[in-house]
Design a protein around this motif. Structure first.
Motif: not given
Length: 178
Positions: A142-166
């Protein structure tokens, strides 16, 4: 059967799009592609349209044919002069096209070739986590591969911008299956 253009809203008969030989050739090229790739390529072609006129059918055929050859190769190099190749599945090409489309405002349009796309796909193919996110065997039901990639990059960006902790990033990546 009438179709409606998604860009301008104009209606036209389905047969009109395939009336000439070039229209038939272009349709045949799209028919050979996986559906997600074909949909992405349709949007990608807009980046090649001159500002004050539409993209010539002959140029669209050449662009799609050239892109299909790149996809069919199964690997990608950063540019034509290098030999350092990375494995590139159609899913990676779809993700690359989507990234290029998102960056449309930053590009000098119209594009003339696929060099920038090739560099983007090479970058994705060089990122093991991105490749894993796009590999079908790791996709949860039920999870599209592009959706997963988008989520992965969103998590990486949130971490880089310090919106979330490691720690939060690790937790989200584990939930994503990384």
């Amino acid at each position: 059967m009438q179709l409606t253009c998604p860009c301008c809203g104009e209606q036209f008969p389905f047969e009109a799009g395939l009336a000439d030989e070039e229209g038939k050739r272009l349709a045949a090229l799209f028919a050979e592609m996986p559906p997600k790739l074909a949909k992405a390529v349709l949007s990608y072609l807009r980046l090649f349209s001159p500002a004050k006129r539409s993209l010539r059918m002959s140029k669209a055929i050449r662009l799609v044919s050239d892109l299909q050859q790149l996809v069919d190769a199964g690997s990608v190099t950063r540019d034509a002069r290098t030999t350092d190749a990375r494995k590139a599945t159609p899913a990676l090409w779809v993700a690359g096209i989507e990234q290029v489309i998102v960056q449309r405002e930053k590009l000098t349009l119209p594009l003339e070739n696929h060099h920038y796309l090739r560099a983007v796909v090479y970058g994705i193919a060089s990122d093991p986590a991105a490749v894993q996110a796009l590999t079908p065997k790791t996709v949860k039901p039920g999870t599209d591969a592009n959706e997963r990639l988008e989520r992965y990059y969103q998590i990486q960006n949130d971490l880089r911008l310090k919106l979330i902790t490691p720690e939060e990033a690790d937790k989200r990546l584990k939930e994503l299956g990384q």
